[in-house]
Design a protein around this motif. Structure first.
Motif, PDB file in Angstrom:
ATOM      1  N   ILE A   1     -41.900  52.589 -29.356  1.00  0.00           N
ATOM      2  CA  ILE A   1     -42.964  52.253 -30.296  1.00  0.00           C
ATOM      3  C   ILE A   1     -43.805  51.137 -29.690  1.00  0.00           C
ATOM      4  O   ILE A   1     -43.272  50.089 -29.317  1.00  0.00           O
ATOM      5  N   PRO A   2     -45.112  51.314 -29.569  1.00  0.00           N
ATOM      6  CA  PRO A   2     -45.965  50.248 -29.024  1.00  0.00           C
ATOM      7  C   PRO A   2     -45.877  48.977 -29.876  1.00  0.00           C
ATOM      8  O   PRO A   2     -45.849  49.047 -31.110  1.00  0.00           O
ATOM      9  N   LEU A   3     -45.855  47.828 -29.204  1.00  0.00           N
ATOM     10  CA  LEU A   3     -45.764  46.545 -29.887  1.00  0.00           C
ATOM     11  C   LEU A   3     -46.978  45.691 -29.545  1.00  0.00           C
ATOM     12  O   LEU A   3     -47.488  45.734 -28.424  1.00  0.00           O
ATOM     13  N   VAL A   4     -47.424  44.914 -30.525  1.00  0.00           N
ATOM     14  CA  VAL A   4     -48.514  43.956 -30.321  1.00  0.00           C
ATOM     15  C   VAL A   4     -47.933  42.568 -30.539  1.00  0.00           C
ATOM     16  O   VAL A   4     -47.356  42.289 -31.594  1.00  0.00           O
TER      17      VAL A   4
ATOM     18  N   PHE B   1     -50.111  50.681 -38.059  1.00  0.00           N
ATOM     19  CA  PHE B   1     -49.223  49.642 -37.559  1.00  0.00           C
ATOM     20  C   PHE B   1     -48.545  48.936 -38.734  1.00  0.00           C
ATOM     21  O   PHE B   1     -49.018  48.988 -39.868  1.00  0.00           O
ATOM     22  N   LEU B   2     -47.469  48.260 -38.429  1.00  0.00           N
ATOM     23  CA  LEU B   2     -46.753  47.430 -39.396  1.00  0.00           C
ATOM     24  C   LEU B   2     -46.692  46.015 -38.848  1.00  0.00           C
ATOM     25  O   LEU B   2     -46.327  45.805 -37.689  1.00  0.00           O
ATOM     26  N   LYS B   3     -47.068  45.028 -39.670  1.00  0.00           N
ATOM     27  CA  LYS B   3     -47.001  43.628 -39.240  1.00  0.00           C
ATOM     28  C   LYS B   3     -45.811  42.950 -39.902  1.00  0.00           C
ATOM     29  O   LYS B   3     -45.687  42.960 -41.129  1.00  0.00           O
ATOM     30  N   ILE B   4     -44.950  42.343 -39.089  1.00  0.00           N
ATOM     31  CA  ILE B   4     -43.707  41.774 -39.594  1.00  0.00           C
ATOM     32  C   ILE B   4     -43.696  40.256 -39.463  1.00  0.00           C
ATOM     33  O   ILE B   4     -44.487  39.673 -38.730  1.00  0.00           O
TER      34      ILE B   4
ATOM     35  N   ILE C   1     -43.926  55.451 -37.363  1.00  0.00           N
ATOM     36  CA  ILE C   1     -45.061  54.530 -37.396  1.00  0.00           C
ATOM     37  C   ILE C   1     -45.614  54.423 -35.975  1.00  0.00           C
ATOM     38  O   ILE C   1     -44.890  54.613 -34.998  1.00  0.00           O
ATOM     39  N   ASP C   2     -46.890  54.084 -35.842  1.00  0.00           N
ATOM     40  CA  ASP C   2     -47.539  54.113 -34.531  1.00  0.00           C
ATOM     41  C   ASP C   2     -47.404  52.825 -33.739  1.00  0.00           C
ATOM     42  O   ASP C   2     -47.644  52.818 -32.525  1.00  0.00           O
ATOM     43  N   GLY C   3     -47.056  51.719 -34.399  1.00  0.00           N
ATOM     44  CA  GLY C   3     -46.922  50.463 -33.690  1.00  0.00           C
ATOM     45  C   GLY C   3     -46.474  49.358 -34.621  1.00  0.00           C
ATOM     46  O   GLY C   3     -46.549  49.496 -35.851  1.00  0.00           O
ATOM     47  N   ILE C   4     -45.996  48.271 -34.050  1.00  0.00           N
ATOM     48  CA  ILE C   4     -45.540  47.113 -34.823  1.00  0.00           C
ATOM     49  C   ILE C   4     -46.204  45.864 -34.258  1.00  0.00           C
ATOM     50  O   ILE C   4     -46.248  45.663 -33.035  1.00  0.00           O
ATOM     51  N   ILE C   5     -46.735  45.027 -35.140  1.00  0.00           N
ATOM     52  CA  ILE C   5     -47.331  43.759 -34.755  1.00  0.00           C
ATOM     53  C   ILE C   5     -46.339  42.644 -35.061  1.00  0.00           C
ATOM     54  O   ILE C   5     -45.933  42.459 -36.197  1.00  0.00           O
ATOM     55  N   ALA C   6     -45.958  41.914 -34.025  1.00  0.00           N
ATOM     56  CA  ALA C   6     -44.948  40.867 -34.156  1.00  0.00           C
ATOM     57  C   ALA C   6     -45.509  39.566 -33.564  1.00  0.00           C
ATOM     58  O   ALA C   6     -45.690  39.493 -32.344  1.00  0.00           O
TER      59      ALA C   6
ATOM     60  N   ALA D   1     -39.145  52.170 -38.739  1.00  0.00           N
ATOM     61  CA  ALA D   1     -40.336  52.512 -37.963  1.00  0.00           C
ATOM     62  C   ALA D   1     -40.129  53.798 -37.176  1.00  0.00           C
ATOM     63  O   ALA D   1     -41.030  54.645 -37.103  1.00  0.00           O
ATOM     64  N   ALA D   2     -38.939  53.949 -36.595  1.00  0.00           N
ATOM     65  CA  ALA D   2     -38.640  55.162 -35.840  1.00  0.00           C
ATOM     66  C   ALA D   2     -38.519  56.372 -36.765  1.00  0.00           C
ATOM     67  O   ALA D   2     -38.997  57.466 -36.444  1.00  0.00           O
TER      68      ALA D   2
END
Length: 348
Positions: free
Chosen positions: A282-285, A208-211, A232-237, A227-228
């Motif tokens: 892309i899944p988002l958290v 995941f990537l945290k922004i 990447i598997d997901g992004i944490i926002a 990310a695309a």
């Protein structure tokens, strides 16, 4: 909240914030606090980047920096846990005091600066992790590193075999120039390096990537494009903010990242913008200001497949986790959603 938890919370409020944080983790480990165990239902069960969750409410990185309370936290009602941030070498972080409560704003400001015991200590603790929990690690870079981009990959190489997911954290405001790594070219190079190391692990884990929340529309679009491209598997926002608009508390002018209630609207707006940019691919958290089932639900309806909480526990105690999860279940039922997945992005 039990009378014992109320008593403990009242005592913690009279203490220095960072000292109270440390004691709270010890209290969890003591076994004196009633913990609900895993909380789930057919509606709450969901998937995130390929792994199964009993519910979509996770613990954000920062509460358990050194993975000292994994077993207790895994029985606290969370659907998943994220520990760290962890750097290759131990580092003390910034001078104290560096954690401040903003009671009137139900918020906190921290300028920890990635204080942690390093990847070797983290790997040792993860080797005895609870097997039935979903556990991720927030990857960080040493402040004095000559190659910060390489640090993220180094930590993953050391701890990856014990993890269910890992998060690249380039959004902390407390390490000088770290947020510069969110730029398009720098971010792509960094993520490719981490993904190369992931490819060498025996078991593929999501990355995941945290922004940061302090991004304009163009910067969010650039991050979505990178990310695309690198898959990447997901992004944490999102991480904490440097914004101080509308705060009332005496500590509002302290330097560092602001978390808690004032971040909710801003972080949710970035989340929704990111959901539109990625088109659900892309899944988002969603993280930032979640303190109730209604707010967790709002993040999900704005595009999050899961949410994370942390600062709200300072004011609501560990029992707040169970309250949020059960309220979220009721809200899904009220609106006719058979699953979390059905509600993701409903407001977009």
């Amino acid at each position: 909240m039990s009378w014992l938890e109320q008593l403990g919370m009242a005592a913690f409020r009279q203490m220095d914030a960072e000292a109270a944080h440390g004691l709270a983790l010890k209290a969890l480990n003591s076994g004196l606090t009633r913990l609900p165990g895993q909380i789930s239902s057919p509606r709450l069960r969901t998937t995130l980047a390929g792994f199964s969750l009993p519910n979509p409410v996770g613990l954000a990185a920062g509460m358990d920096k050194n993975a000292v309370a994994l077993h207790a936290l895994s029985r606290s009602g969370f659907g998943f846990l994220e520990v760290g941030a962890t750097t290759p070498r131990p580092q003390p972080g910034n001078p104290k005091p560096r954690l401040f409560r903003l009671r009137e704003d139900r918020a906190a400001i921290n300028r920890f600066g990635f204080n942690n015991e390093g990847m070797e200590a983290m790997a040792t603790r993860l080797s005895t992790r609870p097997a039935d929990a979903v556990i991720g690690l927030n990857l960080g870079a040493n402040k004095d590193s000559v190659d910060r981009s390489a640090d993220f990959a180094t930590v993953l190489g050391s701890c990856g075999p014990m993890l269910d997911f890992a998060t690249v954290n380039v959004s902390s405001p407390n390490t000088e120039n770290l947020r510069d790594l969110q730029g398009k070219a720098a971010l792509e190079a960094l993520l490719c390096g981490v993904l190369d190391v992931r490819g060498g692990l025996e078991r593929r884990i999501p990355i995941f990537l945290k922004i940061a929340p302090d991004l304009d529309e163009g910067e969010v679009a650039d991050i979505a494009a990178v990310a695309a491209k690198v898959q990447i598997d997901g992004i944490i926002a999102t991480n904490t903010t440097l914004d101080r608009v509308g705060l009332r508390s005496a500590n509002a002018r302290e330097a560092g990242g602001l978390s808690g209630a004032p971040l909710f609207e801003k972080s949710t707006a970035v989340l929704a913008r990111l959901a539109r940019e990625t088109g659900g691919a892309i899944p988002l958290v969603g993280v930032g200001g979640v303190a109730s089932g209604e707010q967790a639900y709002a993040k999900i309806r704005a595009g999050a497949s899961a949410v994370q909480i942390y600062t709200a526990l300072v004011y609501g105690g560990i029992s707040l986790v169970e309250t949020i999860v059960r309220d979220l279940d009721r809200l899904l039922e009220r609106d006719g959603f058979g699953s979390v997945k059905d509600a993701v992005g409903a407001d977009l």
